[in-house]
Design an enzyme around this catalytic site. Structure first.
Site, PDB file in Angstrom:
ATOM      1  N   CYS A 166       3.024  65.149  13.652  1.00 39.38           N
ATOM      2  CA  CYS A 166       2.416  65.697  12.435  1.00 39.38           C
ATOM      3  C   CYS A 166       2.280  67.216  12.490  1.00 39.38           C
ATOM      4  CB  CYS A 166       1.053  65.063  12.207  1.00 39.38           C
ATOM      5  SG  CYS A 166      -0.103  65.339  13.569  1.00 39.38           S
ATOM      6  N   ASP A 284       3.429  72.728  65.596  1.00 32.48           N
ATOM      7  CA  ASP A 284       2.863  72.653  66.949  1.00 32.48           C
ATOM      8  C   ASP A 284       2.403  74.006  67.444  1.00 32.48           C
ATOM      9  OD1 ASP A 284       3.308  69.879  67.335  1.00 32.48           O
ATOM     10  OD2 ASP A 284       5.435  70.294  67.659  1.00 32.48           O
ATOM     11  N   LYS A 293       3.865  93.554  55.347  1.00 30.65           N
ATOM     12  CA  LYS A 293       5.211  93.086  55.663  1.00 30.65           C
ATOM     13  C   LYS A 293       5.755  93.831  56.869  1.00 30.65           C
ATOM     14  CE  LYS A 293       9.936  92.851  53.903  1.00 30.65           C
ATOM     15  NZ  LYS A 293      10.873  93.245  52.821  1.00 30.65           N
ATOM     16  N   PHE A 326       3.078  59.218  62.768  1.00 30.54           N
ATOM     17  CA  PHE A 326       4.537  59.239  62.687  1.00 30.54           C
ATOM     18  C   PHE A 326       5.057  60.163  63.781  1.00 30.54           C
ATOM     19  CE2 PHE A 326       3.478  57.424  58.734  1.00 30.54           C
ATOM     20  CZ  PHE A 326       4.602  56.793  58.219  1.00 30.54           C
ATOM     21  N   LYS A 346      -3.536  59.531  71.317  1.00 30.09           N
ATOM     22  CA  LYS A 346      -4.149  59.963  70.057  1.00 30.09           C
ATOM     23  C   LYS A 346      -5.071  58.902  69.455  1.00 30.09           C
ATOM     24  CE  LYS A 346      -0.372  63.125  68.974  1.00 30.09           C
ATOM     25  NZ  LYS A 346       0.505  63.691  67.930  1.00 30.09           N
TER      26      LYS A 346
END
Length: 400
Positions: A166, A284, A293, A326, A346
């Protein structure tokens, strides 16, 4: 295909958004579903039932309704082109787009046309995706009808805000089609074990800044985490995805991280959840950060980076529920032993071992090969799609 051999009734009412049903049919077919289409009288003002016949497994509308085929007077006919028979074999109904008129009629049982009669004749789970002008959608009659439909078990997918047909800007656009597919999967695949369970999933790779424009990162695509989140959501869980990769149109909570520290902060918010699946590739090592920079001209002999070990988030998180890790390995020889050591060190309930090889290039792929390991069993799942693997992992989570 988890939904293979399921039959869906797609009910399309007279909304200007009807044309999106063609794409939705294609998406449903790609999921392995059988799709039957029910057309309202209103949508026939825009299209003929013939335009749908080549795309789906059956069409019913007033243009082709028939009771012809009864063997004897008073018997039900053998064809399915009527409101009683058409939806008998359907596992779920998607009512999209749903117009205000049809929503109100369905909620109040006003079965004065073939479309509503067919919907009322089915007891299959109902998913409704409204599409209408904002004021019509917000009218008390429509809102009352939607509330009543929800109360009686229907899943309502909220419309989105956009410039409507509309010309007005407002809430009323048909939900993204991916959202409709997600809702369907949650309806058909829900497992009562996961309903009410909170699952947090991490994915993607961390980025650790060297300076304001450079970082140390990895090749993780976040696809495994996305597949896990999709699977656990479909099974009925409350899912939180913590990802360095952004995905669109997700039906569950998603939060973005960049660094190890940011991920740790997000994970701490979920330490009381029921399951943690740590598929994120966490760095790690952490470099020393330099403001601004680093200029190439200042390091003509090369740049040496000083790296310190990063905190092991999975090992050190005090997590109430089950922890699933994982592990990525390159050498198959010691991979299983290394994974078992990680499981113990762990404090994990399960670890998913991924060994990269010429046939298993998991980065950015939709496929992966995993071995699931607990203190009680080792199971090689083989090479499968990441979504199929995600459902296998969820299945094993029930047994932890």
């Amino acid at each position: 295909m988890l939904l293979k051999d399921k039959t869906i009734l797609l009910a399309i009412s007279g909304s200007i958004a009807f044309y999106k049903a063609y794409e939705l049919i294609s998406m449903l077919k790609k999921e392995g579903l059988k799709v039957k289409v029910l057309l309202s009288d209103g949508v026939l003002n825009f299209a003929s039932h013939l335009s749908f016949e080549a795309l789906c497994d059956g069409v019913l509308s007033k243009e082709n309704e028939t009771w012809v085929g009864a063997k004897n007077v008073g018997q039900m006919c053998e064809n399915d082109k009527n409101h009683i028979a058409f939806s008998k074999d359907c596992d779920a109904i998607i009512f999209a787009p749903a117009s205000v008129n049809s929503i109100n009629k369905l909620a109040n049982g006003i079965a004065d046309n073939l479309f509503i009669q067919t919907l009322i004749a089915s007891n299959a789970p109902l998913i409704i995706a409204p599409a209408a002008n904002t004021r019509m959608l917000n009218h008390f009659s429509t809102q009352n009808s939607l509330t009543l439909l929800k109360k009686n078990g229907a899943t309502v997918i909220e419309p989105i805000s956009k410039v409507l047909a509309c010309g007005e800007l407002g809430v009323g656009g048909l939900a993204e089609l991916e959202s409709i597919i997600f809702a369907l999967k949650r309806v058909l695949l829900k497992d009562e074990f996961f309903v009410g369970k909170k699952v947090v999933i991490t994915g993607g790779g961390t980025r650790e800044k060297i300076d304001e424009v450079r970082y140390i990162g990895n090749f993780s695509s976040g696809k495994m985490a996305k597949a896990l989140a999709d699977a656990f959501y479909a099974l009925g869980a409350t899912v939180s995805l913590l990802s360095s990769v952004d995905f669109e149109n997700l039906p569950y909570e998603s939060k973005h991280f960049e660094s190890v520290a940011e991920l740790e902060a997000l994970m701490s918010e979920h330490k009381n959840d029921d399951f943690l699946l740590m598929s994120a590739a966490v760095s790690d090592f952490l470099p020393t950060f330099h403001k601004g920079k680093l200029k190439k001209s200042d390091f003509k002999q090369g740049l040496s980076l000083s790296l310190k070990p990063a905190k092991d988030l999975l090992k050190n998180l005090e997590f109430k529920g089950k922890k699933i890790g994982f592990k990525l390995e390159f050498e198959a020889k010691n991979a299983l032993e290394n994974a078992k050591n990680s499981l113990k060190e762990k404090g994990l309930n399960m670890i998913c071992l991924n060994v990269l090889s010429p046939t298993n290039k998991a980065f950015a792929s939709d496929m992966n090969a995993l071995t699931l390991i607990t203190k009680d069993f080792t199971e090689d799942l083989g090479l499968k799609s990441k979504l199929d693997l995600a459902f296998e992992i969820a299945k094993r989570c029930k047994e932890l």
